[in-house]
Scaffold this motif. Structure first.
Motif, short mmCIF file in Angstrom:
data_model
loop_
_atom_site.label_atom_id
_atom_site.label_comp_id
_atom_site.label_asym_id
_atom_site.label_seq_id
_atom_site.Cartn_x
_atom_site.Cartn_y
_atom_site.Cartn_z
N GLY A 150 0.82 -1.22 0.00
CA GLY A 150 0.00 0.00 0.00
C GLY A 150 0.84 1.25 0.00
N GLN B 47 -6.19 -3.00 -13.56
CA GLN B 47 -6.86 -1.77 -13.14
C GLN B 47 -6.91 -0.76 -14.28
N PRO C 253 -11.28 -1.90 -6.99
CA PRO C 253 -10.19 -1.66 -6.04
C PRO C 253 -8.99 -2.55 -6.32
N GLY D 276 -6.89 -3.85 -4.36
CA GLY D 276 -6.79 -4.99 -3.45
C GLY D 276 -7.59 -6.17 -3.94
N LYS D 277 -8.77 -5.91 -4.52
CA LYS D 277 -9.61 -6.99 -5.04
C LYS D 277 -8.99 -7.61 -6.28
N SER E 218 -4.72 -8.23 1.52
CA SER E 218 -5.63 -7.50 0.64
C SER E 218 -6.43 -6.46 1.42
N ASP F 137 -6.24 -2.21 0.91
CA ASP F 137 -7.42 -1.36 0.72
C ASP F 137 -7.62 -0.40 1.90
N TYR F 138 -7.34 -0.88 3.12
CA TYR F 138 -7.49 -0.04 4.31
C TYR F 138 -6.53 1.14 4.25
N ILE G 205 -4.94 2.49 1.58
CA ILE G 205 -5.26 3.41 0.49
C ILE G 205 -6.49 4.25 0.84
N ARG G 206 -7.50 3.60 1.43
CA ARG G 206 -8.71 4.33 1.83
C ARG G 206 -8.40 5.36 2.91
N ARG H 27 -4.48 5.41 -5.30
CA ARG H 27 -5.18 4.27 -5.90
C ARG H 27 -4.37 2.99 -5.67
#
Length: 278
Positions: free
Chosen positions: A117, A137, A144, A146-147, A181, A185-186, A188-189, A278
């Motif tokens: 990340g 992507q 996302p 991560g997905k 994963s 995402d955590y 980046i968010r 992102r």
């Protein structure tokens, strides 16, 4: 200074990934997908050092990805991946932190995910399936990262079943993958979250001028009326980062101790002064 900070942040991410692979994943035969999983398989089946597999795969993917992602991202990713290979070799001399596979999967996944990340946040990557994730992507921008990595790495984990023939190792690999994963995402968010400050004051013009002159943030001014008092006031709206909140509030209190300030969380702000991770 900004470039130096970006480079150090990306380097920190690379070091975290290398640490997770060397002291958590490889010693416990955890295949969490991606090049780390492939490297673990090659280490135990062919005796090839993890750092060598990382370097070879990343060189191949860099040559492929340069046509789609551009030289900027690929060059930074290639440099990061080569540095990563070096740190993996360096950390391979360290003893494993734990021989408990569950602990290795969970904590390794957290360190690994945060490392990736951090690299992503600086528009770089640790190479490997990170480049594949960026390629996907590019064609599916609303999905996302991560997905996307979850799908790619899941394929590698299933492949490892035919090598180790140990279902428990596969399950631990899935745990590590899910944790990493989520961590990606955590982070980046979290980096994208900003604050919207709404300030209701009788000294709107003075406060607005002061904020503009002492910070890089813009201010939007609204004329408002209190429903209960029917009093005319000014409301200021300003987008700021979470770390700027204490200084912002202090500035407001210096000019109007009776100002009413509301801080609202924003998931993402696009525009001048704000970078979307992102």
């Amino acid at each position: 200074m900004k470039k130096a900070t970006s480079a150090l942040t990306a380097l920190a991410g690379v070091v975290m990934v290398a640490f997770a692979v060397s002291v958590f994943y490889v010693p416990n035969k955890i295949v969490s997908g991606g090049v780390s999983g492939l490297s673990t398989i090659m280490f135990y089946t062919a005796g090839i050092p993890t750092s060598v597999t990382y370097a070879a795969v990343n060189i191949l993917l860099a040559l492929i990805g340069i046509w789609v992602l551009g030289k900027g991202f690929i060059l930074k990713s290639f440099v990061c991946s080569m540095i990563l290979s070096g740190f993996i070799e360096l950390f391979s001399w360290l003893p494993p932190i734990t021989d408990n596979i569950l602990l290795a999967a969970v904590f390794g996944g957290v360190v690994y995910g945060f490392g990736i990340g951090l690299a992503f946040s600086q528009n770089a990557s640790t190479g490997g399936t990170d480049i594949l994730g960026r390629l996907f992507q590019h064609f599916f921008p609303h999905m996302p990262i991560g997905k996307l990595l979850l799908i790619i790495d899941g394929t590698v984990i299933l492949t490892s079943l035919f090598v180790f023939r140990d279902m428990e190792l596969i399950l631990f690999g899935i745990v590590a993958l899910m944790v990493s994963s989520f961590a990606i995402d955590y982070l980046i968010r979290k980096l994208n979250i900003s604050k919207l400050a709404f300030v209701i004051t009788n000294k709107g013009n003075d406060v607005a001028r002061y904020l503009i002159s002492t910070s890089t943030r813009g201010v939007t001014v609204f004329d408002v009326t209190g429903a209960y008092s029917n009093e005319k006031k000014t409301m200021l709206m300003c987008a700021i980062k979470e770390r700027e909140m204490p200084a912002f509030q202090k500035k407001i209190e210096e000019l109007d101790a009776h100002a009413f300030t509301i801080f609202s969380e924003s998931q993402q702000i696009v525009g001048n002064g704000f970078h979307v991770y992102r």
